[in-house]
Design a protein around this motif. Sequence first.
Motif, mmCIF file in Angstrom:
data_model
loop_
_atom_site.group_PDB
_atom_site.id
_atom_site.type_symbol
_atom_site.label_atom_id
_atom_site.label_comp_id
_atom_site.label_asym_id
_atom_site.label_seq_id
_atom_site.Cartn_x
_atom_site.Cartn_y
_atom_site.Cartn_z
ATOM 1 N N GLY A 151 0.811 -1.210 0.000
ATOM 2 C CA GLY A 151 0.000 0.000 0.000
ATOM 3 C C GLY A 151 0.846 1.264 0.000
ATOM 4 N N ASP B 200 -9.252 -4.809 -13.331
ATOM 5 C CA ASP B 200 -8.866 -3.484 -12.853
ATOM 6 C C ASP B 200 -7.358 -3.447 -12.607
ATOM 7 N N VAL C 234 -3.838 -0.557 -12.069
ATOM 8 C CA VAL C 234 -3.414 0.813 -11.787
ATOM 9 C C VAL C 234 -2.812 1.453 -13.029
ATOM 10 N N ASP D 70 0.078 -2.894 -5.919
ATOM 11 C CA ASP D 70 -0.708 -2.486 -7.081
ATOM 12 C C ASP D 70 -0.821 -3.621 -8.095
ATOM 13 N N ASN E 181 -7.896 1.700 -12.689
ATOM 14 C CA ASN E 181 -8.526 1.940 -11.394
ATOM 15 C C ASN E 181 -7.417 2.150 -10.370
ATOM 16 N N LYS F 28 -7.411 2.254 -7.331
ATOM 17 C CA LYS F 28 -7.585 1.491 -6.092
ATOM 18 C C LYS F 28 -7.339 -0.004 -6.276
ATOM 19 N N ASN G 75 -5.419 -2.519 -5.769
ATOM 20 C CA ASN G 75 -4.270 -2.868 -4.935
ATOM 21 C C ASN G 75 -4.716 -3.953 -3.961
ATOM 22 N N ASN H 188 -6.248 -3.166 -0.604
ATOM 23 C CA ASN H 188 -7.683 -2.868 -0.571
ATOM 24 C C ASN H 188 -8.502 -4.132 -0.653
ATOM 25 N N TYR H 189 -8.128 -5.034 -1.546
ATOM 26 C CA TYR H 189 -8.883 -6.280 -1.712
ATOM 27 C C TYR H 189 -8.853 -7.144 -0.454
#
Length: 285
Positions: A50, A173, A175, A218, A273, A275, A277, A280-281
Amino acid sequence: MLKINKEKLVMQSVCGEISHPRARSYRFDTEGQSHMVPGTGGITYNVKVGDYASGWKGDHVEPGVSIQLSDALKNSGLNCMACVGNEAKVISGEAKGKKGVVTGFHGGIEHTLIHFDDETLDKLAIGDKIQIKSVGNGLEIENYEDIKTYNLDPALFEKMGIKQLEDGSLQVDVVTEVPARLMGSGIGSPAFRGDYDIQTADPEDYKKFGLDKLRLGDIVLLRDCDTTYSRGYLKGAVTIGVVIHSDCIIGGHGPGVSTLLTCKESKIKGNQNPKANIANYLELK
């Protein structure tokens, strides 16, 4: 909805020990300047999945905890069987019983990388044993036999929001997208283990593709990169991977990418996207 063969996947235990950081000598950059900076191994307290992959005073810095085994054959089993998203559990030392998550694999040094929260990191010590519930090898997507998956826990696959498009391709998705000309160290190596470095020596291209803003964890798309069996250039091929270690000083190296999905044809599309990463998942803290 995409179907995977998760009920057919075998779950096995693999285990490693927290490694000690290594330093052979000075590291030389592409201008011939020498540097003595932190590198691989150990417990890295302030570089996590992150966080930005670039800007650290280090080289190939591995976020969180790096584990391996002294026996090369057994360590190969650890590297090959564990998958990104697998549950990891401390089984010795002061932090015994604490759980973390596998976040990637670093080739050459042959480390498996684990994320733990701050409280656990403070209790861990070099040599502590960590056991992983490895599952994900053999993962297949129904009706997509030509798209291979590696290093991917089925639960993480389901959290990535992968969609089937009208033309039959899959949308993932990401980055950013990275052109094959920027891919360096890792070419020719087996695709199912280790990583593939994004070169940093060309600052103009590095910034053009947003690589200076990459974060550890990412999800990225590697354009014209075939990692079906080994890593190399193939026009039209697509690889989806996860950024697993920091940028580098040494020429031909940079942020490392472990393969998650790959296809020899352009049947995987990227949807930008910021986010996308694994922090986040997987809700990593």
